[in-house]
Design an enzyme around this catalytic site. Structure first.
Site, short mmCIF file in Angstrom:
data_model
loop_
_atom_site.label_atom_id
_atom_site.label_comp_id
_atom_site.label_asym_id
_atom_site.label_seq_id
_atom_site.Cartn_x
_atom_site.Cartn_y
_atom_site.Cartn_z
N ASP A 1 13.50 66.81 60.31
CA ASP A 1 14.00 65.98 59.22
C ASP A 1 12.93 65.07 58.63
O ASP A 1 13.16 64.40 57.62
CB ASP A 1 15.17 65.12 59.74
CG ASP A 1 16.45 65.40 58.98
OD1 ASP A 1 16.37 66.07 57.95
OD2 ASP A 1 17.52 64.95 59.41
N GLN B 1 22.45 65.97 63.51
CA GLN B 1 23.31 65.93 62.32
C GLN B 1 24.03 64.58 62.24
O GLN B 1 24.71 64.18 63.18
CB GLN B 1 24.34 67.08 62.39
CG GLN B 1 25.25 67.18 61.18
CD GLN B 1 24.52 67.54 59.90
OE1 GLN B 1 23.63 68.38 59.88
NE2 GLN B 1 24.88 66.90 58.81
N LYS C 1 23.30 75.43 57.26
CA LYS C 1 21.94 75.43 57.80
C LYS C 1 21.71 76.66 58.67
O LYS C 1 20.66 77.30 58.61
CB LYS C 1 21.68 74.15 58.60
CG LYS C 1 21.46 72.94 57.71
CD LYS C 1 21.50 71.62 58.47
CE LYS C 1 21.46 70.44 57.50
NZ LYS C 1 21.76 69.16 58.11
#
Length: 293
Positions: A124, A101, A57
């Protein structure tokens, strides 16, 4: 008769194309806004798979021109400490997207951390406010993996209106939001799961079959209608007889590729699309903050 081989839906190639578009967008916005977009990825503990994802990422952020403002916390970090960090990031004007995460160490409550993120910084797309926008077909940040699936179908001009779509898996990460996105495109949607009776029969009716369960090679050729579109969201690490580990999906790729018309590979299918949509959400949030989008 030779075995039919399905056309590959190349998520890796599309993700690179999206990154290039975002790079150009960031370059032009940055001159107006005076700073780059910022994404904060919070990682707790030392899960090796998570470390790889976070590194990927960060690399992708760098490529597009997004400032990576991530933080890595020790395993024993408390819920209160993390909530406080998220509150600070909510207030931080350099940060446009925040992501926790997963998986987290057992003592932490992921849902409550997610609820702490400001909805407009929810990179997200999993905050209840953003899921509510999706239910109501309103604009908002969309869950990355399902949005990546939809983008890939759109790129290959696969028609969805009036088609029978079966989503195997009902998680809040993929199954449920994806079913809603398919409904938005006028597909007739069935969600199948561990309690579904006659899973084989249900799957065989699908024009579009999406597997998002996390069970290696659950979907066999016998479960796929000839000429169907098969999307494999699963990423499972398995070991072969020699003890070498490899990534496989929820679909028995070799066998299903002989029956389906289109199929996504693992790796190189939906995985790269998820990261591309995360970057897209961050840039969308960045431009909206300044009333540009």
């Amino acid at each position: 008769m030779p075995a039919q081989t399905a056309q590959i839906l190349d998520g890796k190639a599309l993700a690179q194309k999206i990154q290039l578009q975002l790079q150009n967008q960031v370059r032009s916005l940055q001159t107006k806004i005076g700073r780059p977009p910022g994404l904060a990825v919070l990682m707790v503990g030392d899960n090796p798979a998570s470390a790889v994802y976070v590194r990927n990422k960060e690399k992708s952020c760098h490529k597009v021109g997004i400032a990576s403002l991530g933080k890595h916390f020790p395993e024993n970090t408390s819920q209160a400490e993390l909530e406080q960090v998220i509150q600070q990031l909510n207030q931080d004007e350099r940060v446009d997207g925040i992501l926790v995460q997963l998986p987290l160490p057992k003592h932490l409550d992921a849902v409550s951390l997610l609820h702490t993120i400001a909805p407009h910084k929810d990179a997200d797309g999993l905050h209840p406010v953003n899921l509510g926008h999706l239910v109501r077909s309103e604009t908002g940040l969309r869950s990355c993996t399902p949005a990546g699936v939809m983008k890939l179908l759109q790129e290959y001009q696969i028609p969805l209106a009036g088609k029978k779509a079966v989503v195997v898996g009902r998680s809040i990460l993929v199954g449920k939001p994806l079913a809603l996105m398919l409904l938005e495109e006028n597909a007739t949607v069935t969600i199948a799961h561990s309690r579904t009776q006659d899973l084989v029969g249900v799957c065989r009716e699908a024009d579009l079959l999406i597997a998002a369960v996390g069970k290696p090679q659950l979907i066999t050729a016998a479960m796929v209608k000839p000429g169907a579109v098969v999307i494999d969201v699963g990423i499972n690490r398995v070991e072969d007889e020699q003890g070498k580990s490899q990534l496989v999906g929820d679909v028995d790729f070799e066998a299903v590729a002989e029956v389906a018309q289109y199929i996504t590979p693992v790796p190189g299918g939906i995985g790269p699309m998820t990261v591309a949509m995360l970057l897209q959400n961050t840039v969308t949030s960045y431009s909206r903050t300044f009333g540009i989008a």
